[in-house]
Design an enzyme around this catalytic site. Structure first.
Site, PDB file in Angstrom:
ATOM      1  N   LYS A  41       0.832  -1.212   0.000  1.00 38.11           N
ATOM      2  CA  LYS A  41       0.000   0.000   0.000  1.00 38.11           C
ATOM      3  C   LYS A  41       0.867   1.262   0.000  1.00 38.11           C
ATOM      4  O   LYS A  41       0.623   2.195  -0.766  1.00 38.11           O
ATOM      5  CB  LYS A  41      -0.920  -0.060   1.222  1.00 38.11           C
ATOM      6  CG  LYS A  41      -1.795   1.138   1.469  1.00 38.11           C
ATOM      7  CD  LYS A  41      -2.935   0.764   2.401  1.00 38.11           C
ATOM      8  CE  LYS A  41      -2.704   1.125   3.858  1.00 38.11           C
ATOM      9  NZ  LYS A  41      -2.606   2.556   4.148  1.00 38.11           N
ATOM     10  N   SER A  42       1.863   1.297   0.858  1.00 42.58           N
ATOM     11  CA  SER A  42       2.708   2.508   0.971  1.00 42.58           C
ATOM     12  C   SER A  42       3.405   2.803  -0.358  1.00 42.58           C
ATOM     13  O   SER A  42       3.483   3.961  -0.786  1.00 42.58           O
ATOM     14  CB  SER A  42       3.770   2.321   2.048  1.00 42.58           C
ATOM     15  OG  SER A  42       3.181   2.243   3.313  1.00 42.58           O
ATOM     16  N   ARG A  46       2.781   5.975  -3.359  1.00 44.35           N
ATOM     17  CA  ARG A  46       3.899   6.855  -3.750  1.00 44.35           C
ATOM     18  C   ARG A  46       4.206   6.752  -5.232  1.00 44.35           C
ATOM     19  O   ARG A  46       4.422   7.762  -5.912  1.00 44.35           O
ATOM     20  CB  ARG A  46       5.131   6.510  -2.914  1.00 44.35           C
ATOM     21  CG  ARG A  46       5.001   6.991  -1.453  1.00 44.35           C
ATOM     22  CD  ARG A  46       6.030   6.301  -0.568  1.00 44.35           C
ATOM     23  NE  ARG A  46       6.118   6.854   0.774  1.00 44.35           N
ATOM     24  CZ  ARG A  46       5.291   6.546   1.787  1.00 44.35           C
ATOM     25  NH1 ARG A  46       4.298   5.694   1.595  1.00 44.35           N
ATOM     26  NH2 ARG A  46       5.467   7.088   2.988  1.00 44.35           N
ATOM     27  N   GLY A 111      -5.534   8.293   5.046  1.00 48.55           N
ATOM     28  CA  GLY A 111      -4.652   9.334   5.579  1.00 48.55           C
ATOM     29  C   GLY A 111      -3.438   9.530   4.688  1.00 48.55           C
ATOM     30  O   GLY A 111      -2.957  10.654   4.505  1.00 48.55           O
ATOM     31  N   ARG A 139      -8.806  12.815  12.020  1.00 47.82           N
ATOM     32  CA  ARG A 139      -7.361  12.593  12.172  1.00 47.82           C
ATOM     33  C   ARG A 139      -6.553  13.887  12.092  1.00 47.82           C
ATOM     34  O   ARG A 139      -6.920  14.818  11.387  1.00 47.82           O
ATOM     35  CB  ARG A 139      -6.900  11.560  11.130  1.00 47.82           C
ATOM     36  CG  ARG A 139      -7.596  10.227  11.370  1.00 47.82           C
ATOM     37  CD  ARG A 139      -7.127   9.154  10.450  1.00 47.82           C
ATOM     38  NE  ARG A 139      -5.739   8.808  10.695  1.00 47.82           N
ATOM     39  CZ  ARG A 139      -5.036   7.970   9.940  1.00 47.82           C
ATOM     40  NH1 ARG A 139      -5.607   7.396   8.901  1.00 47.82           N
ATOM     41  NH2 ARG A 139      -3.787   7.711  10.220  1.00 47.82           N
ATOM     42  N   ASP A 331       2.041  -0.493  12.121  1.00 42.40           N
ATOM     43  CA  ASP A 331       0.861  -1.111  11.505  1.00 42.40           C
ATOM     44  C   ASP A 331       0.675  -2.574  11.929  1.00 42.40           C
ATOM     45  O   ASP A 331      -0.391  -3.150  11.707  1.00 42.40           O
ATOM     46  CB  ASP A 331       0.959  -1.030   9.970  1.00 42.40           C
ATOM     47  CG  ASP A 331       0.810   0.411   9.492  1.00 42.40           C
ATOM     48  OD1 ASP A 331       0.286   1.259  10.253  1.00 42.40           O
ATOM     49  OD2 ASP A 331       1.238   0.706   8.355  1.00 42.40           O
ATOM     50  N   LYS A 358      -4.892   6.544  14.562  1.00 40.54           N
ATOM     51  CA  LYS A 358      -4.950   5.861  13.262  1.00 40.54           C
ATOM     52  C   LYS A 358      -6.408   5.826  12.780  1.00 40.54           C
ATOM     53  O   LYS A 358      -7.225   6.604  13.247  1.00 40.54           O
ATOM     54  CB  LYS A 358      -4.353   4.458  13.401  1.00 40.54           C
ATOM     55  CG  LYS A 358      -2.846   4.463  13.686  1.00 40.54           C
ATOM     56  CD  LYS A 358      -2.077   4.962  12.487  1.00 40.54           C
ATOM     57  CE  LYS A 358      -0.583   5.021  12.776  1.00 40.54           C
ATOM     58  NZ  LYS A 358       0.157   5.636  11.670  1.00 40.54           N
ATOM     59  N   ARG A 362      -6.646   2.567  17.961  1.00 40.67           N
ATOM     60  CA  ARG A 362      -6.337   1.129  17.904  1.00 40.67           C
ATOM     61  C   ARG A 362      -6.014   0.545  19.276  1.00 40.67           C
ATOM     62  O   ARG A 362      -6.176  -0.657  19.485  1.00 40.67           O
ATOM     63  CB  ARG A 362      -5.200   0.872  16.913  1.00 40.67           C
ATOM     64  CG  ARG A 362      -5.667   1.035  15.474  1.00 40.67           C
ATOM     65  CD  ARG A 362      -4.589   0.758  14.453  1.00 40.67           C
ATOM     66  NE  ARG A 362      -5.191   0.790  13.115  1.00 40.67           N
ATOM     67  CZ  ARG A 362      -4.517   0.921  11.986  1.00 40.67           C
ATOM     68  NH1 ARG A 362      -3.198   1.039  12.021  1.00 40.67           N
ATOM     69  NH2 ARG A 362      -5.146   0.939  10.826  1.00 40.67           N
ATOM     70  N   ARG A 404      -7.272  -2.864   9.922  1.00 42.00           N
ATOM     71  CA  ARG A 404      -6.273  -3.686  10.645  1.00 42.00           C
ATOM     72  C   ARG A 404      -6.866  -4.327  11.901  1.00 42.00           C
ATOM     73  O   ARG A 404      -6.433  -5.379  12.336  1.00 42.00           O
ATOM     74  CB  ARG A 404      -5.037  -2.865  10.960  1.00 42.00           C
ATOM     75  CG  ARG A 404      -4.360  -2.360   9.679  1.00 42.00           C
ATOM     76  CD  ARG A 404      -2.882  -2.118   9.818  1.00 42.00           C
ATOM     77  NE  ARG A 404      -2.415  -1.286   8.714  1.00 42.00           N
ATOM     78  CZ  ARG A 404      -2.095  -1.736   7.494  1.00 42.00           C
ATOM     79  NH1 ARG A 404      -2.187  -3.023   7.217  1.00 42.00           N
ATOM     80  NH2 ARG A 404      -1.689  -0.907   6.547  1.00 42.00           N
TER      81      ARG A 404
HETATM   82  C1  S3P Z   1       2.435   5.088   6.149  1.00 41.67           C
HETATM   83  C2  S3P Z   1       2.966   5.531   7.338  1.00 41.67           C
HETATM   84  C3  S3P Z   1       2.378   5.231   8.641  1.00 41.67           C
HETATM   85  C4  S3P Z   1       1.464   4.015   8.557  1.00 41.67           C
HETATM   86  C5  S3P Z   1       0.500   4.096   7.413  1.00 41.67           C
HETATM   87  C6  S3P Z   1       1.244   4.213   6.095  1.00 41.67           C
HETATM   88  C7  S3P Z   1       3.082   5.479   4.896  1.00 41.67           C
HETATM   89  O1  S3P Z   1       1.601   6.340   9.062  1.00 41.67           O
HETATM   90  O2  S3P Z   1       0.761   3.845   9.766  1.00 41.67           O
HETATM   91  O3  S3P Z   1      -0.309   2.922   7.378  1.00 41.67           O
HETATM   92  O4  S3P Z   1       2.789   4.909   3.826  1.00 41.67           O
HETATM   93  O5  S3P Z   1       3.931   6.385   4.952  1.00 41.67           O
HETATM   94  P1  S3P Z   1       2.267   7.626   9.775  1.00 41.67           P
HETATM   95  O6  S3P Z   1       3.053   8.367   8.774  1.00 41.67           O
HETATM   96  O7  S3P Z   1       1.088   8.419  10.266  1.00 41.67           O
HETATM   97  O8  S3P Z   1       3.089   7.071  10.908  1.00 41.67           O
END
Ligand code: S3P
Length: 445
Positions: A41-42, A46, A111, A139, A331, A358, A362, A404
Site C-alpha cells: 500500500k505505501s 507513492r 490518511g 485525524r 501497523d 490511526k 487502535r 487492521r
Molecule cells: C504510512 C505511514 C504510517 C502508517 C500508514 C502508512 C506510509 O503512518 O501507519 O499505514 O505509507 O507512509 P504515519 O506516517 O502516520 O506514521
C-alpha cells in the site's frame, strides 16, 4: 466462515460500502499453503503520485487492490491525470501537469492520500480541497499543515487542524525541518513538496521510519542525500516514468505470519514480499518469540528489497516492543497484541501513542475486543500490556471500521474456543479486499 458480498473493483473511487459486514471465524488447527500478496500500500500510493508528475507513462504491476490506493488514483484522475487500470492489477499513469479539480478530492479513509497529496498540492498553482470519511475527518493534519505552510503554501482546515483541507499552492521555499512526531507520511509530504521548492529541503526524523518516499523519488530519477535520520533534497528536480512490479504488502502478510505463528503445525510460504528493512521488523520479533522463519530469493527492485518468506509456527514466547521498534511496527502492533494472550510471556507495547490516531483508536479497539474474548488486558495511554497463557473464547468483536482491527481479530479468533463474529469485517477492503478469502484457503481445521 461466511464471506462478504463481492465488492466491485472496476472503479477507482468506489465508496467504503463494506464497513458494516459481519464475518464469522471458526477456530483453526493449522495454517498451511502458499500466497502471493497484492502490492504494498505505501509503495502503491507513492509510485502513483510520482508517476502522475513524471515525464512519460508509468506502468505498475501488482498495484495494491485496497480501497485506499484506489482513493489516490481517484484523486489523481480528478486532477486530470490519465490513468488506466486493468483487471490484472496493472495501472498505467500518464504524467502530466495537474489541473484545478472541479470538485473536492475525496480521500475517503486514506490518511496517506490526504497527507502525501497535500505535499504536492502545496506546490501547484491552484486551490484544491481535500475531504475524507468520518474516520479521516477526525485525524490530525497539523503535522502536514505546519511544515507546508512554512514552505509557503496556504492551508485552511476545520477546527483542531482536522480535514477538510483547503490548499492554495504557491512557489515554495526549502525548509530545514525536524519532525515532531515520527511519521513517514509527513516526511514524504515534505519531500514531495520540495520538488517544487527553491533550495535544498532537509527533513530530520526522531526515529527512522519507512523510507519508501526516498526510494521512490530516487527510482523516478531524483537525487537525494541521507545522513543518519536526515534526508536532504534539492528542489526543481525532474522525474521520469518507471515500469515496476510492486512487492507484496508485508503489513498484509503480517496477519498470515501471525496466524501461522500460532500453530506448531503451520507451514506457510509468502512469495515476493516486501523485505525493506524499515518494514520487516516483524520477522525479527517473531523469530525472537520462537517462530522459525526463512527468507530466500532476495532481490532488489527500484531500491526495494523483495523476498520469499517461509514460516513455521512454534510455542510463542512473549516480548516487549518499545521506542524505535514501536514506530517501525506501527501497523503490525494490533495483530501482535491480538496474538499476545496465546504467548507464554505476554506482550507489552510501549511508546505507541500514535495508535490512538490511526483509522480508529487502535489501543482502545484492541483492548475492547480482547476483553470481549475473555482476556485480561492493561490499557495504557501509550500502549498495552497483554499477559500470556490466556485461552480466549469466541465472542462478538467490532472492527471499529478499521481494516487492521478487523484482520487482527480474525487471527485471534483462529485459536479461540468457539466461533467469533467480527462486526464491520468488510473494513478489510481498505488495504486487503481478498483477506478473508485467502485466509479461508490457508486454514486447516
Ligand atoms: C504510512 C505511514 C504510517 C502508517 C500508514 C502508512 C506510509 O503512518 O501507519 O499505514 O505509507 O507512509 P504515519 O506516517 O502516520 O506514521
Amino acid at each position: 466462515m461466511s464471506r462478504p458480498a463481492r465488492e466491485r473493483h472496476d472503479g477507482f473511487a468506489e465508496p467504503s460500502r463494506m464497513q458494516h459486514n459481519d464475518i464469522a471465524i471458526r477456530p483453526a488447527r493449522n495454517i498451511v499453503g502458499a500466497v502471493r500478496l497484492p502490492g504494498d500500500k505505501s509503495i502503491s500510493h507513492r509510485y502513483a503520485m510520482l508517476g502522475a508528475l513524471a515525464q512519460g507513462t508509468t506502468r505498475l504491476r501488482n498495484f495494491s487492490t485496497g480501497a485506499d490506493c484506489a482513493s489516490t488514483l481517484g484523486a489523481l484522475q480528478s486532477l486530470s491525470v490519465a490513468i488506466r487500470r486493468s483487471e490484472q492489477g496493472q495501472v498505467e499513469i500518464e504524467g502530466s501537469p495537474w489541473r484545478v479539480p472541479r470538485a473536492p478530492l475525496d480521500c475517503r479513509n486514506s490518511g496517506s492520500t490526504m497527507r502525501m497529496l497535500s505535499g504536492i498540492l502545496a506546490g501547484q498553482p491552484f486551490t484544491s480541497e481535500l475531504t475524507g470519511d468520518e474516520s479521516l475527518s477526525r485525524r490530525p493534519m497539523a503535522r502536514v499543515i505546519e511544515p507546508l505552510t512554512r514552505m509557503g503554501a496556504r492551508i485552511e482546515a476545520a477546527a483542531g487542524a482536522r480535514p477538510p483541507l483547503r490548499i492554495t499552492g504557491h512557489e515554495l521555499q526549502a525548509i530545514d525541518y525536524r519532525l515532531p512526531v515520527a511519521s513517514a507520511q509527513v516526511k514524504t509530504a515534505i519531500l514531495f513538496a520540495s520538488l517544487f521548492a527553491q533550495g535544498t529541503t532537509a527533513v530530520e526524523e526522531p526515529v527512522r521510519t519507512r523510507d519508501h518516499g526516498e526510494l521512490a523519488l530516487q527510482a523516478f530519477g531524483a537525487e537525494l542525500a541521507r545522513d543518519g535520520n536526515r534526508v536532504a533534497m534539492a528542489g526543481g528536480q525532474k522525474l521520469h516514468a518507471i515500469e515496476a512490479v510492486i512487492p507484496g504488502d508485508i503489513s498484509s502478510a503480517a496477519f498470515f505470519l501471525c496466524a501461522a505463528a500460532l500453530f506448531a503445525g503451520s507451514n506457510l510460504l509468502l512469495d515476493s514480499v516486501l523485505m525493506n528493512p524499515t518494514r520487516a521488523a516483524l520477522l525479527d520479533v517473531l523469530i525472537g518469540m520462537g517462530c522459525r522463519i526463512s527468507v530466500v530469493n532476495l532481490e532488489e527492485h527500484h531500491g526495494e528489497l523483495v523476498g520469499t518468506v517461509g514460516v513455521e509456527g512454534a510455542e510463542l514466547k512473549g516480548t516487549t516492543i518499545a521506542g524505535a521498534l514501536s514506530a517501525a511496527l506501527i501497523d503490525e502492533l494490533p495483530v501482535l497484541a491480538a496474538i499476545a494472550p496465546y504467548t507464554t510471556g505476554g506482550i507489552e507495547i510501549r511508546d505507541a501513542r500514535e495508535l490512538r490516531v490511526k483509522e480508529s483508536d487502535r489501543i482502545a479497539a484492541v483492548a475492547a475486543n480482547l476483553r470481549a474474548m475473555g482476556a485480561s488486558v492493561e490499557e495504557r495511554e501509550e500502549g498495552l500490556r497483554v499477559p500470556g497463557n490466556q485461552q480466549l473464547h469466541g465472542a462478538e468483536v467490532d472492527s471499529a471500521g478499521d481494516h487492521r482491527i478487523a484482520m487482527a481479530f480474525a487471527v485471534a479468533a483462529l485459536r479461540a474456543t468457539g466461533d467469533t463474529l467480527i462486526h464491520g469485517a468488510g473494513a478489510a477492503q481498505i488495504s486487503y479486499p481478498e483477506f478473508f478469502t485467502t485466509l479461508e484457503a490457508l486454514v486447516e481445521r
